[in-house]
Design an enzyme around this catalytic site. Structure first.
Site, PDB file in Angstrom:
ATOM      1  N   LYS A  61      31.661   5.007  18.928  1.00  0.00           N
ATOM      2  CA  LYS A  61      31.889   4.145  17.761  1.00  0.00           C
ATOM      3  C   LYS A  61      31.013   4.625  16.609  1.00  0.00           C
ATOM      4  O   LYS A  61      29.812   4.780  16.771  1.00  0.00           O
ATOM      5  CB  LYS A  61      31.573   2.684  18.104  1.00  0.00           C
ATOM      6  CG  LYS A  61      32.002   1.723  16.995  1.00  0.00           C
ATOM      7  CD  LYS A  61      31.774   0.278  17.360  1.00  0.00           C
ATOM      8  CE  LYS A  61      30.356  -0.171  17.138  1.00  0.00           C
ATOM      9  NZ  LYS A  61      29.889  -0.054  15.752  1.00  0.00           N
ATOM     10  N   HIS A  63      29.869   4.513  12.298  1.00  0.00           N
ATOM     11  CA  HIS A  63      29.864   3.880  10.969  1.00  0.00           C
ATOM     12  C   HIS A  63      29.675   5.054  10.022  1.00  0.00           C
ATOM     13  O   HIS A  63      28.560   5.390   9.635  1.00  0.00           O
ATOM     14  CB  HIS A  63      28.689   2.901  10.819  1.00  0.00           C
ATOM     15  CG  HIS A  63      28.952   1.547  11.375  1.00  0.00           C
ATOM     16  ND1 HIS A  63      29.981   0.744  10.937  1.00  0.00           N
ATOM     17  CD2 HIS A  63      28.301   0.828  12.321  1.00  0.00           C
ATOM     18  CE1 HIS A  63      29.952  -0.398  11.597  1.00  0.00           C
ATOM     19  NE2 HIS A  63      28.953  -0.376  12.449  1.00  0.00           N
ATOM     20  N   ASP A  92      34.245   2.037  13.040  1.00  0.00           N
ATOM     21  CA  ASP A  92      34.048   0.586  12.952  1.00  0.00           C
ATOM     22  C   ASP A  92      34.015   0.181  11.471  1.00  0.00           C
ATOM     23  O   ASP A  92      32.997  -0.247  10.953  1.00  0.00           O
ATOM     24  CB  ASP A  92      32.730   0.260  13.678  1.00  0.00           C
ATOM     25  CG  ASP A  92      32.384  -1.208  13.702  1.00  0.00           C
ATOM     26  OD1 ASP A  92      33.213  -2.030  13.294  1.00  0.00           O
ATOM     27  OD2 ASP A  92      31.257  -1.501  14.150  1.00  0.00           O
ATOM     28  N   LYS A  94      35.717  -2.179   9.814  1.00  0.00           N
ATOM     29  CA  LYS A  94      35.836  -3.620   9.500  1.00  0.00           C
ATOM     30  C   LYS A  94      36.516  -3.841   8.147  1.00  0.00           C
ATOM     31  O   LYS A  94      35.979  -4.479   7.239  1.00  0.00           O
ATOM     32  CB  LYS A  94      34.471  -4.319   9.521  1.00  0.00           C
ATOM     33  CG  LYS A  94      33.793  -4.322  10.888  1.00  0.00           C
ATOM     34  CD  LYS A  94      32.541  -5.164  10.885  1.00  0.00           C
ATOM     35  CE  LYS A  94      31.834  -5.200  12.222  1.00  0.00           C
ATOM     36  NZ  LYS A  94      31.124  -3.954  12.569  1.00  0.00           N
ATOM     37  N   PHE A  95      37.737  -3.339   8.022  1.00  0.00           N
ATOM     38  CA  PHE A  95      38.505  -3.564   6.796  1.00  0.00           C
ATOM     39  C   PHE A  95      38.681  -5.065   6.586  1.00  0.00           C
ATOM     40  O   PHE A  95      38.789  -5.825   7.550  1.00  0.00           O
ATOM     41  CB  PHE A  95      39.892  -2.903   6.918  1.00  0.00           C
ATOM     42  CG  PHE A  95      39.853  -1.408   6.932  1.00  0.00           C
ATOM     43  CD1 PHE A  95      39.677  -0.692   5.757  1.00  0.00           C
ATOM     44  CD2 PHE A  95      39.986  -0.699   8.118  1.00  0.00           C
ATOM     45  CE1 PHE A  95      39.655   0.696   5.764  1.00  0.00           C
ATOM     46  CE2 PHE A  95      39.962   0.688   8.140  1.00  0.00           C
ATOM     47  CZ  PHE A  95      39.782   1.389   6.959  1.00  0.00           C
ATOM     48  N   ALA A  96      38.728  -5.466   5.301  1.00  0.00           N
ATOM     49  CA  ALA A  96      38.827  -6.910   5.025  1.00  0.00           C
ATOM     50  C   ALA A  96      39.544  -7.197   3.708  1.00  0.00           C
ATOM     51  O   ALA A  96      39.340  -8.255   3.126  1.00  0.00           O
ATOM     52  CB  ALA A  96      37.427  -7.524   5.001  1.00  0.00           C
ATOM     53  N   ILE A  98      43.172  -6.671   0.899  1.00  0.00           N
ATOM     54  CA  ILE A  98      44.628  -6.859   0.923  1.00  0.00           C
ATOM     55  C   ILE A  98      45.304  -5.593   1.457  1.00  0.00           C
ATOM     56  O   ILE A  98      44.733  -4.492   1.401  1.00  0.00           O
ATOM     57  CB  ILE A  98      45.187  -7.209  -0.472  1.00  0.00           C
ATOM     58  CG1 ILE A  98      44.994  -6.049  -1.465  1.00  0.00           C
ATOM     59  CG2 ILE A  98      44.546  -8.487  -0.994  1.00  0.00           C
ATOM     60  CD1 ILE A  98      45.761  -6.236  -2.775  1.00  0.00           C
ATOM     61  N   ASN A 100      47.593  -3.535   0.498  1.00  0.00           N
ATOM     62  CA  ASN A 100      47.748  -2.364  -0.375  1.00  0.00           C
ATOM     63  C   ASN A 100      46.429  -1.607  -0.539  1.00  0.00           C
ATOM     64  O   ASN A 100      46.411  -0.376  -0.584  1.00  0.00           O
ATOM     65  CB  ASN A 100      48.270  -2.814  -1.746  1.00  0.00           C
ATOM     66  CG  ASN A 100      48.542  -1.631  -2.655  1.00  0.00           C
ATOM     67  OD1 ASN A 100      49.359  -0.772  -2.330  1.00  0.00           O
ATOM     68  ND2 ASN A 100      47.842  -1.560  -3.772  1.00  0.00           N
TER      69      ASN A 100
HETATM   70  O1  S5P Z   1      30.327  -8.698  16.211  1.00  0.00           O
HETATM   71  C1  S5P Z   1      29.967  -7.529  16.132  1.00  0.00           C
HETATM   72  C2  S5P Z   1      30.884  -6.505  15.880  1.00  0.00           C
HETATM   73  C3  S5P Z   1      30.446  -5.198  15.852  1.00  0.00           C
HETATM   74  S1  S5P Z   1      31.638  -3.964  15.726  1.00  0.00           S
HETATM   75  N1  S5P Z   1      28.678  -7.194  16.355  1.00  0.00           N
HETATM   76  C4  S5P Z   1      28.223  -5.902  16.301  1.00  0.00           C
HETATM   77  O2  S5P Z   1      27.035  -5.660  16.528  1.00  0.00           O
HETATM   78  N2  S5P Z   1      29.113  -4.879  16.008  1.00  0.00           N
HETATM   79  C5  S5P Z   1      28.660  -3.471  15.907  1.00  0.00           C
HETATM   80  O3  S5P Z   1      28.131  -3.075  17.170  1.00  0.00           O
HETATM   81  C6  S5P Z   1      27.560  -3.225  14.893  1.00  0.00           C
HETATM   82  O4  S5P Z   1      28.110  -2.862  13.636  1.00  0.00           O
HETATM   83  C7  S5P Z   1      26.769  -2.090  15.511  1.00  0.00           C
HETATM   84  O5  S5P Z   1      27.330  -0.847  15.152  1.00  0.00           O
HETATM   85  C8  S5P Z   1      26.959  -2.277  17.015  1.00  0.00           C
HETATM   86  C9  S5P Z   1      25.816  -2.954  17.738  1.00  0.00           C
HETATM   87  O6  S5P Z   1      24.667  -2.156  17.712  1.00  0.00           O
HETATM   88  P1  S5P Z   1      23.345  -2.518  18.549  1.00  0.00           P
HETATM   89  O7  S5P Z   1      22.353  -1.491  18.108  1.00  0.00           O
HETATM   90  O8  S5P Z   1      22.946  -3.909  18.178  1.00  0.00           O
HETATM   91  O9  S5P Z   1      23.733  -2.403  20.008  1.00  0.00           O
END
Ligand code: S5P
Length: 259
Positions: A61, A63, A92, A94-96, A98, A100
């Site tokens: 995953k 960012h 990850d 997390k689009f939010a 509209i 388009n």
């Molecule tokens: O509810 C959420 C959703 C996500 S995708 N809580 C989260 O922590 N995440 C992601 O999971 C967050 O953006 C981060 O990349 C990861 C958790 O990281 P950690 O270091 O706390 O295990």
């Protein structure tokens, strides 16, 4: 309705979205339900981490917008590591917005996420158009979408019965593109979605910024989620990355076998 099989192998046989089949196949072959959340700041740190944890994960995953030195070579190298170690990639994002707007954010811009990321995710706050917009870009490329039906943090506004249930309803209307959910638990037996759960840790219960950690046993065995997403528990200060990746892989897989 009879309780569905939670066995990854059975579900592989039933899965209809090709990228979900790929993910389940990797999980079964490598015996891992671990995804590493690679929240690091440089291209080299990301590639090093991916190479170290690659043998133990089914999904990396990212960012991608955290990186200070993103370039197209990073994408090429990351994709090569994914092939070398047999894992998929989940941006990850997390689009939010509209429909388009998210179409452009997903397919264009500097990152061109849809070109290289097997999965991405969105909040359904704007309504169903966000799924339709992402689907127009992602489905022709064989991508899958996850809906953030719950969040792991203290006081999350997403964790209400109504909001979470609406995520499920929207997902059920888009089963050709919505692969599953980010959630702490299995939400429906009406369709076989994939569940991925962040906020997983074996040693601590929080991070002082609202994050809450539960164990693989809680998440996989008791809550019937499918994939644990672990970040700092694996590469936090003083951690031996490979040893921790092995430890979480084992804990996640044993929690799966126990159910
Ligand atoms: O509810 C959420 C959703 C996500 S995708 N809580 C989260 O922590 N995440 C992601 O999971 C967050 O953006 C981060 O990349 C990861 C958790 O990281 P950690 O270091 O706390 O295990």
């Amino acid at each position: 309705m009879a309780s569905p099989s939670l066995n990854y192998q059975d579900r592989l046989a039933r899965a209809t979205i090709p990228v979900v089949q790929d993910l389940l196949r990797i999980m079964v072959t490598k015996e891992t339900n671990l995804s590493v959340a690679a929240d690091v700041k440089t291209k080299q740190a990301l590639l090093d981490l991916a190479d170290q944890v690659g043998p133990y994960i089914c999904l990396l995953k990212t960012h991608i917008d955290i990186l200070v030195d993103f370039d197209n070579d990073l994408v090429e190298q990351l994709s090569r590591l994914a092939a070398k170690h047999n894992f998929l990639i989940f941006e990850d994002r997390k689009f939010a917005d509209i429909g388009n707007t998210v179409k452009m954010q997903y397919g264009a811009g500097i990152y061109r996420i849809a070109d290289w990321s097997h999965f991405t995710n969105c909040h359904v706050v704007p309504g169903e158009g966000i799924i339709q917009g992402l689907q127009e870009v992602g489905q022709p490329l064989g991508r899958g979408l996850l809906l953030l039906a719950e969040m792991s943090t203290v006081g999350s506004l997403a964790n209400t019965p109504t909001y979470t249930a609406q995520n499920v309803e929207m997902a059920l209307r888009h089963t050709d593109f919505v692969a599953g959910f980010i959630a702490s638990r299995r939400l429906t037996d009406d369709h076989d979605f994939i569940y991925m759960t962040p906020g997983v840790g074996l040693d601590v219960t929080g991070d002082g910024l609202g994050q809450q950690y539960r164990t693989p046993e809680q998440i996989i065995t008791r809550n019937r989620s499918d994939i644990i997403i672990v970040g700092r528990g694996i590469y936090g200060p003083g951690k031996d990355v490979v040893a921790e990746a092995q430890r979480y892989r084992k804990a996640g897989w044993e929690a799966y076998l126990a159910r």
